[in-house]
Design a protein around this motif. Structure first.
Motif, PDB file in Angstrom:
ATOM      1  N   VAL A   1       0.823  -1.159   0.090  1.00  0.00           N
ATOM      2  CA  VAL A   1       0.110   0.112  -0.392  1.00  0.00           C
ATOM      3  C   VAL A   1       0.797   1.515   0.066  1.00  0.00           C
ATOM      4  O   VAL A   1       2.174   1.030   1.028  1.00  0.00           O
ATOM      5  CB  VAL A   1      -1.256   0.037   1.420  1.00  0.00           C
ATOM      6  CG1 VAL A   1      -1.683   1.354   0.894  1.00  0.00           C
ATOM      7  CG2 VAL A   1      -2.380  -0.809   0.617  1.00  0.00           C
ATOM      8  N   ILE A   2       0.947   2.016  -1.178  1.00  0.00           N
ATOM      9  CA  ILE A   2       1.197   3.295  -0.942  1.00  0.00           C
ATOM     10  C   ILE A   2       0.386   4.457  -0.462  1.00  0.00           C
ATOM     11  O   ILE A   2      -0.139   4.633  -1.221  1.00  0.00           O
ATOM     12  CB  ILE A   2       1.720   3.641  -2.404  1.00  0.00           C
ATOM     13  CG1 ILE A   2       2.843   2.049  -2.865  1.00  0.00           C
ATOM     14  CG2 ILE A   2       2.955   4.637  -2.504  1.00  0.00           C
ATOM     15  CD1 ILE A   2       4.288   2.133  -1.742  1.00  0.00           C
ATOM     16  N   VAL A   3       1.167   5.326   0.308  1.00  0.00           N
ATOM     17  CA  VAL A   3       0.247   5.944   0.538  1.00  0.00           C
ATOM     18  C   VAL A   3       0.512   7.707   0.002  1.00  0.00           C
ATOM     19  O   VAL A   3       2.118   7.859   0.212  1.00  0.00           O
ATOM     20  CB  VAL A   3      -0.767   6.582   2.213  1.00  0.00           C
ATOM     21  CG1 VAL A   3      -1.354   7.418   2.505  1.00  0.00           C
ATOM     22  CG2 VAL A   3      -1.200   5.222   2.693  1.00  0.00           C
ATOM     23  N   SER A   4       0.032   8.623  -0.345  1.00  0.00           N
ATOM     24  CA  SER A   4       0.513   9.752  -0.835  1.00  0.00           C
ATOM     25  C   SER A   4      -0.676  11.283  -0.853  1.00  0.00           C
ATOM     26  O   SER A   4      -1.656  11.202  -0.100  1.00  0.00           O
ATOM     27  CB  SER A   4       0.792   9.478  -2.433  1.00  0.00           C
ATOM     28  OG  SER A   4      -0.378  10.340  -3.274  1.00  0.00           O
ATOM     29  N   ALA A   5       0.651  12.068  -0.503  1.00  0.00           N
ATOM     30  CA  ALA A   5      -0.433  13.691  -0.414  1.00  0.00           C
ATOM     31  C   ALA A   5       0.142  14.657  -1.115  1.00  0.00           C
ATOM     32  O   ALA A   5       1.354  14.276  -1.291  1.00  0.00           O
ATOM     33  CB  ALA A   5       0.087  13.609   1.293  1.00  0.00           C
ATOM     34  N   ARG A   6      -0.625  15.610  -1.487  1.00  0.00           N
ATOM     35  CA  ARG A   6       0.239  16.702  -1.792  1.00  0.00           C
ATOM     36  C   ARG A   6      -0.636  18.197  -1.434  1.00  0.00           C
ATOM     37  O   ARG A   6      -1.585  18.038  -1.115  1.00  0.00           O
ATOM     38  CB  ARG A   6      -0.609  16.608  -3.378  1.00  0.00           C
ATOM     39  CG  ARG A   6      -0.091  17.940  -4.612  1.00  0.00           C
ATOM     40  CD  ARG A   6      -0.419  17.888  -5.925  1.00  0.00           C
ATOM     41  NE  ARG A   6      -0.233  17.148  -6.326  1.00  0.00           N
ATOM     42  CZ  ARG A   6      -0.789  15.619  -7.207  1.00  0.00           C
ATOM     43  NH1 ARG A   6      -1.727  15.401  -6.343  1.00  0.00           N
ATOM     44  NH2 ARG A   6      -0.092  14.229  -7.437  1.00  0.00           N
ATOM     45  N   VAL A   7       0.734  18.773  -0.534  1.00  0.00           N
ATOM     46  CA  VAL A   7       0.146  20.183  -0.189  1.00  0.00           C
ATOM     47  C   VAL A   7       0.274  21.201  -1.487  1.00  0.00           C
ATOM     48  O   VAL A   7       1.153  21.578  -1.767  1.00  0.00           O
ATOM     49  CB  VAL A   7       1.042  19.966   0.524  1.00  0.00           C
ATOM     50  CG1 VAL A   7       0.177  21.694   0.842  1.00  0.00           C
ATOM     51  CG2 VAL A   7       0.879  18.823   1.455  1.00  0.00           C
ATOM     52  N   ILE A   8      -1.451  22.030  -1.709  1.00  0.00           N
ATOM     53  CA  ILE A   8      -1.116  22.816  -2.510  1.00  0.00           C
ATOM     54  C   ILE A   8      -1.569  24.572  -2.369  1.00  0.00           C
ATOM     55  O   ILE A   8      -3.318  24.752  -1.629  1.00  0.00           O
ATOM     56  CB  ILE A   8      -1.905  22.741  -3.933  1.00  0.00           C
ATOM     57  CG1 ILE A   8      -2.329  21.616  -4.720  1.00  0.00           C
ATOM     58  CG2 ILE A   8      -2.170  23.969  -4.871  1.00  0.00           C
ATOM     59  CD1 ILE A   8      -2.728  20.959  -5.095  1.00  0.00           C
ATOM     60  N   PRO A   9      -0.393  24.745  -1.497  1.00  0.00           N
ATOM     61  CA  PRO A   9      -0.597  26.510  -1.231  1.00  0.00           C
ATOM     62  C   PRO A   9      -1.461  27.530  -2.334  1.00  0.00           C
ATOM     63  O   PRO A   9      -1.833  27.305  -3.507  1.00  0.00           O
ATOM     64  CB  PRO A   9       0.473  26.937  -0.611  1.00  0.00           C
ATOM     65  CG  PRO A   9       1.273  26.211  -1.783  1.00  0.00           C
ATOM     66  CD  PRO A   9       0.687  25.237  -2.145  1.00  0.00           C
ATOM     67  N   THR A  10      -1.429  28.393  -1.427  1.00  0.00           N
ATOM     68  CA  THR A  10      -2.219  29.412  -2.503  1.00  0.00           C
ATOM     69  C   THR A  10      -1.008  30.106  -2.583  1.00  0.00           C
ATOM     70  O   THR A  10      -1.438  30.715  -4.245  1.00  0.00           O
ATOM     71  CB  THR A  10      -3.024  30.793  -1.723  1.00  0.00           C
ATOM     72  OG1 THR A  10      -4.285  29.829  -0.813  1.00  0.00           O
ATOM     73  CG2 THR A  10      -3.670  31.810  -2.535  1.00  0.00           C
ATOM     74  N   GLU A  11      -0.551  30.307  -2.626  1.00  0.00           N
ATOM     75  CA  GLU A  11       1.020  31.017  -3.181  1.00  0.00           C
ATOM     76  C   GLU A  11       2.483  30.219  -2.771  1.00  0.00           C
ATOM     77  O   GLU A  11       2.456  29.435  -1.972  1.00  0.00           O
ATOM     78  CB  GLU A  11       1.284  32.252  -2.573  1.00  0.00           C
ATOM     79  CG  GLU A  11       0.501  33.782  -2.864  1.00  0.00           C
ATOM     80  CD  GLU A  11       0.067  34.634  -2.544  1.00  0.00           C
ATOM     81  OE1 GLU A  11       1.577  34.772  -2.415  1.00  0.00           O
ATOM     82  OE2 GLU A  11      -0.319  35.338  -3.124  1.00  0.00           O
ATOM     83  N   GLY A  12       2.737  29.679  -3.350  1.00  0.00           N
ATOM     84  CA  GLY A  12       4.179  29.059  -3.118  1.00  0.00           C
ATOM     85  C   GLY A  12       4.595  27.872  -3.958  1.00  0.00           C
ATOM     86  O   GLY A  12       3.424  27.097  -4.258  1.00  0.00           O
ATOM     87  N   PRO A  13       5.573  27.040  -3.895  1.00  0.00           N
ATOM     88  CA  PRO A  13       5.177  25.703  -4.017  1.00  0.00           C
ATOM     89  C   PRO A  13       4.805  24.806  -3.768  1.00  0.00           C
ATOM     90  O   PRO A  13       4.135  24.807  -2.713  1.00  0.00           O
ATOM     91  CB  PRO A  13       7.185  25.844  -3.564  1.00  0.00           C
ATOM     92  CG  PRO A  13       7.286  26.308  -2.432  1.00  0.00           C
ATOM     93  CD  PRO A  13       6.711  27.547  -2.761  1.00  0.00           C
ATOM     94  N   TRP A  14       4.026  24.115  -4.249  1.00  0.00           N
ATOM     95  CA  TRP A  14       3.240  22.560  -4.169  1.00  0.00           C
ATOM     96  C   TRP A  14       4.429  21.218  -3.501  1.00  0.00           C
ATOM     97  O   TRP A  14       5.832  21.180  -3.512  1.00  0.00           O
ATOM     98  CB  TRP A  14       3.263  21.663  -4.814  1.00  0.00           C
ATOM     99  CG  TRP A  14       1.480  22.837  -6.105  1.00  0.00           C
ATOM    100  CD1 TRP A  14       1.502  24.056  -5.942  1.00  0.00           C
ATOM    101  CD2 TRP A  14       0.836  21.853  -6.791  1.00  0.00           C
ATOM    102  NE1 TRP A  14       0.540  24.031  -7.192  1.00  0.00           N
ATOM    103  CE2 TRP A  14       0.229  22.859  -7.385  1.00  0.00           C
ATOM    104  CE3 TRP A  14       1.315  20.625  -7.547  1.00  0.00           C
ATOM    105  CZ2 TRP A  14      -1.164  22.825  -8.542  1.00  0.00           C
ATOM    106  CZ3 TRP A  14      -0.214  20.125  -8.384  1.00  0.00           C
ATOM    107  CH2 TRP A  14      -0.895  21.271  -8.776  1.00  0.00           C
TER     108      TRP A  14
END
Length: 369
Positions: free
Chosen positions: A146-159
């Motif tokens: 099982v592979i779990v991933s997350a993506r943090v997308i800010p209003t400004e700045g790098p992903w």
């Protein structure tokens, strides 16, 4: 066969053709009148990482275009106007300076809702984009792990992308850079005051935390706990019970690998442990046999050492049971403290430049804060 005859009658009323580019024109007008000022307010004033000097964008004005629309078409130029801002520069111990600064050229929209870019008429095509937020995904790799991933997308700045692999290593990726162990990123962010997540808690609920400000007895003025002290069980036991209700500014320490291990582990007591019970655990104190230290405090117990301890018939042993993901990630982390983590991330982001602490602080601070 039926023949349909057209009529010569005309409808006297008709609907006027709407302005199909009104939305684009209004949107650009809002951008100039409200959008840009709001954008300036989101990051102004800009403080340096020492919180000593700052730059404040007070206002801006849009100049006149150098060439008109037709001349820009003939010359293969962009129809644009210079944008200038009133910038205020100051600091805690210095005089404030204010001056006008040229920021760049801003393309202007024509009455037709188009832009003239390098002499060619262009339009902006709207497209969908991911909304700011935190996204989780789950899947399996080729070995059915099982592979779990997350993506943090800010209003400004790098992903920021975080995922695990089949070896239980959790890695982070800043924008399009190479992946690095997430423990390295945690230590690098802890380097900065704003990355420490300092909160106010009862002293009685702050076991394991680091004190951010001195804890003072409100009646006598005596300093009970010095700034920077980690409230270990031993130190916590020294505090009188009547002081447990005092409010303290505390933070979870993540400056070193030991701090990370302490947070992602729990203390357990093994009764008559076998070799299988001991393998992979970390000891809380030096283990000595015949005057020789066989396992030092904080070190992992290997298979051979576990067999020696089993043969010694130990009644009980206090150890740290570390989360498997944290253990595997730290083993792949080449850094040991916050400073090393900061410099290593700088090398990844600027591979062609010599790494120094000041430049690394400015780069990482600008990306995340």
């Amino acid at each position: 066969m039926r023949v349909i005859n057209t009529t010569s009658k005309r409808i006297g009323r008709y609907q006027p053709v709407p302005n199909l580019i009104e939305l684009q024109l209004n949107s650009y007008r809002w951008f100039l009148e409200e959008g840009l000022p709001e954008l300036f307010k989101t990051f102004s004033p800009i403080w340096d990482f020492t919180q000593t000097n700052y730059i404040e964008l007070v206002s801006f004005n849009l100049g006149e275009p150098k060439y008109d629309i037709q001349e820009c078409r003939n010359r293969d130029m962009t129809f644009e106007a210079p944008i200038k801002a009133i910038v205020r520069f100051g600091g805690r111990d210095r005089e404030m300076i204010e001056s006008e600064v040229y920021l760049g050229d801003l393309p202007l929209m024509t009455d037709k809702g188009t832009f003239i870019i390098n002499g060619r008429e262009r339009v902006i095509v709207s497209q969908l984009s991911r909304s700011a937020g935190l996204y989780f995904e789950e899947g399996v790799d080729t070995t059915m792990n099982v592979i779990v991933s997350a993506r943090v997308i800010p209003t400004e700045g790098p992903w920021l992308e975080v995922d695990s692999d089949g070896n239980n290593v959790v890695r982070a990726q800043i924008s399009q850079t190479k992946k690095l162990p997430i423990t390295q990123l945690i230590k690098a962010l802890y380097y900065f005051e704003r990355g420490r997540g300092r909160v106010s808690l009862r002293l009685g609920d702050s076991a394991g935390k680091r004190v951010g400000e001195p804890v003072v007895d409100t009646e006598t003025g005596e300093i009970l706990v010095e700034q920077g002290t980690i409230l270990t069980p031993e130190r916590f036991a020294q505090l009188p019970v009547e002081h447990h209700d005092l409010i303290a500014k505390v933070e979870q320490p993540f400056a070193t690998n030991d701090d990370v291990l302490r947070y992602f582990s729990k203390e357990v007591t093994l009764e008559s442990p076998s070799a299988d019970d001991l393998v992979g655990k970390r000891v809380l104190e030096d283990l000595v046999r015949d005057g020789e230290v066989i396992v030092r405090k904080g070190e992992k117990i290997e298979r051979e050492t576990a067999r020696l301890l089993e043969a010694a018939n130990i009644d009980s042993l206090r150890v740290l049971d570390v989360l498997r993901l944290a253990e595997a990630t730290l083993e792949n982390d080449p850094t040991t403290n916050a400073r090393e983590a900061l410099l290593d991330i700088y090398k990844r982001l600027r591979p062609g430049e010599a790494a120094n602490e000041d430049a690394a602080k400015q780069l990482i601070y600008g990306l995340f804060f």
